[in-house]
Write an enzyme that holds these catalytic residues in place. Sequence first.
Site, mmCIF file in Angstrom:
data_model
loop_
_atom_site.group_PDB
_atom_site.id
_atom_site.type_symbol
_atom_site.label_atom_id
_atom_site.label_comp_id
_atom_site.label_asym_id
_atom_site.label_seq_id
_atom_site.Cartn_x
_atom_site.Cartn_y
_atom_site.Cartn_z
ATOM 1 N N GLU A 94 0.867 -1.171 0.000
ATOM 2 C CA GLU A 94 0.000 0.000 0.000
ATOM 3 C C GLU A 94 0.905 1.223 0.000
ATOM 4 O OE1 GLU A 94 -1.522 3.135 2.401
ATOM 5 O OE2 GLU A 94 -2.203 1.394 3.556
ATOM 6 N N CYS B 4 -1.695 8.692 3.692
ATOM 7 C CA CYS B 4 -1.599 8.063 2.379
ATOM 8 C C CYS B 4 -2.832 8.339 1.540
ATOM 9 C CB CYS B 4 -1.374 6.566 2.525
ATOM 10 S SG CYS B 4 -2.665 5.731 3.481
#
Length: 695
Positions: free
Chosen positions: A255, A294
């Site tokens: 990720e 993120c």
Amino acid sequence: MKKLQNYAHGQWVEGTGDGKTLYNSITGEPIAAATSEGLDFGEMMDYGRRVGGPALRKMTFHERGLMLKALAMHLMKKKKDFYKLSWATGATKPDSWFDIDGGFGNLFANASLRRQFPNESYYVDGEMHNFSQSGQFVGHHIMVPKEGVAIHINAFNFPVWGMLEKCAVNWFAGVPAIVKPATLTSYLTEAVVREIIDSKILPEGALQLIAGSARGIIDHVESQDIVTFTGSASTGKMLKSNPRLIEEAVPFNMEADSLNASVLGEDAAPGTPEFDIFVKEVRKEMTVKAGQKCTAIRRAIVPEKYVDDVRKALTEQLQKTTVGDPNIDGTRMGALAGQEQRTEVREKVNQLLAEQELAYGSLETAELNGADYEKGAFLSPILMVNSDPFNKKACHDVEAFGPVATILPYKNNDEAIKLTRMGKGSLVTSIATADDKTARDFTLGTAAYNGRIMILNRDCAKESTGHGAPLPLLVHGGPGRAGGGEEMGGKRGVFHYMQRTAIQGSPTTLTEVTNQYQYGAKHKDPGKHVFQKHFEELEVGETVFTHKHTVTETDITNFANVSGDNFYAHMDRTSLDGTIFEDRVAHGYFILSKAAGLFVDPKKGPVLLNYGIDNCRFTKPVYPGMTIGVRFTVQEKIENDKLGDENVAKGIVKFMVDIYDEEDETVGLATILTMVKKLDQSAAEQAAKEAENEE
């Protein structure tokens, strides 16, 4: 200086050497040193496989779920201590809530998944498949925990959530973990791990911690292990290319930080709720965690006619965002996690400014609330405008991982879609629009490039969790630049840590293997009606063969009168030409209702109620004169740890209702769900009555 400790093979271990000094991002004062020198990563992994794995695999999903719930409740009691330490990472109170309470929320969410899994250590996946004419050679799938270790290499921005959103899933699946937090904020992770270990809620070996570098750990992975990574795309690609991962075929879930976008719909003009929602989301994603998320919005894609309006509105909001010490009232944005992060963000912003105009902020200074700019790791929010995003492309390639965003103009929805896709893969994109057609076209046009799409409008805004909040029961991850992985997602995330295996054999054998009745398996004699047996007494495969009933035209007419269902196939024999029916056909729901009349035992017993029907199918027409009976079989037993208002211990039992005709062919098939009292509750009631009688 204090050294952080690692937790390895059942004990706290202090690494050798001086280690890396970690600093308070608000004051610049040293906090601790972190080092993992002297740790044997191979031994740690072996310990997890030998000790943690077997202990977790002995537990059922329900036991693991209750373990997660107990751990979440324990940690919630200690969260004030974690909040105090989180301040040193630069976090405001809302930032800490996102990280700490959000992490605990993942434990709670995964604990609740136990109700979707059997009270077994394995999971039966999907439906049985028949591969033979007689039905005695069938296939199914089961899923069992992998027998390795989950290695989690996490980013600095969420030292608690980053660990628990992954560990909650692997623990629930039955797999132990070794956690490697980013060194920069590992002092907060260490504090939480210390509390987890001290609680003794997890079995030994379920969790180990590396507080310093984990360089070389992937060289020790084996085929049953799993590696997850959260962080920069460049580091992730380097780890992913390790030959050991390829040789052992080890799953690697990545990720990576991505250039997420938020789009203002063409209909969302200034003054509309959607315009205000958009501005609020962009401002929030720039300033929460000082933009170190993120999922943060890096590209604000705006109709070109509204660029000036958005620029003005965002500038006004950012001017109200007080930067400084989160412990001082009025502060709305804290610091970056460290001065090295500030240096990196400045470098990235300068790359972007080569093509873009600075609309708000400064790279050199900021007006601070009770803090020192030079000592801390503070940075002003930075807003830029790109006048030609199809040709000035740095905004689609360079991410400044801080309070930084760029406004990009577009002419129409097709251009908005193209600009979004130029990010080459994102964790999330949002669109603010009240036009559902715009939302549909945009979603279908960008879904292949996103892990999640958030559609914001006045209807959902008040209850929405917002652009930047991944939810435990939905997948988190994204294609391309975002890493190509998936995590969380409820059951989907659990399956990442399990092996799916096809099993084949007779339905009787597979019933014994899965502990779920497979259609066509041999039946067991229950000795008495299954409705007269308590939850613990019932066995999968026990079957009641009911009395039979011959269907008449009167049955069909009476059911039509009661139900109001006068569909021609039931009522008008003269209208059947060109249909599949030979005669008036009995209502499917009459057949099911009559089946209930046949299989229900009317006497009071342990069955508390029937509360649903699954997978109901009518497989063969039933005409007047045909005779039906029911094979009523215990299909599956599911634990239920909720007592409810009535304070009765009970379980859920699924019964297969196999309705057949005089030719022994199935005409209808369904699963009913019942709540059945447990024997221990009945025994307790009996003991109470006896005690009452003695008095």
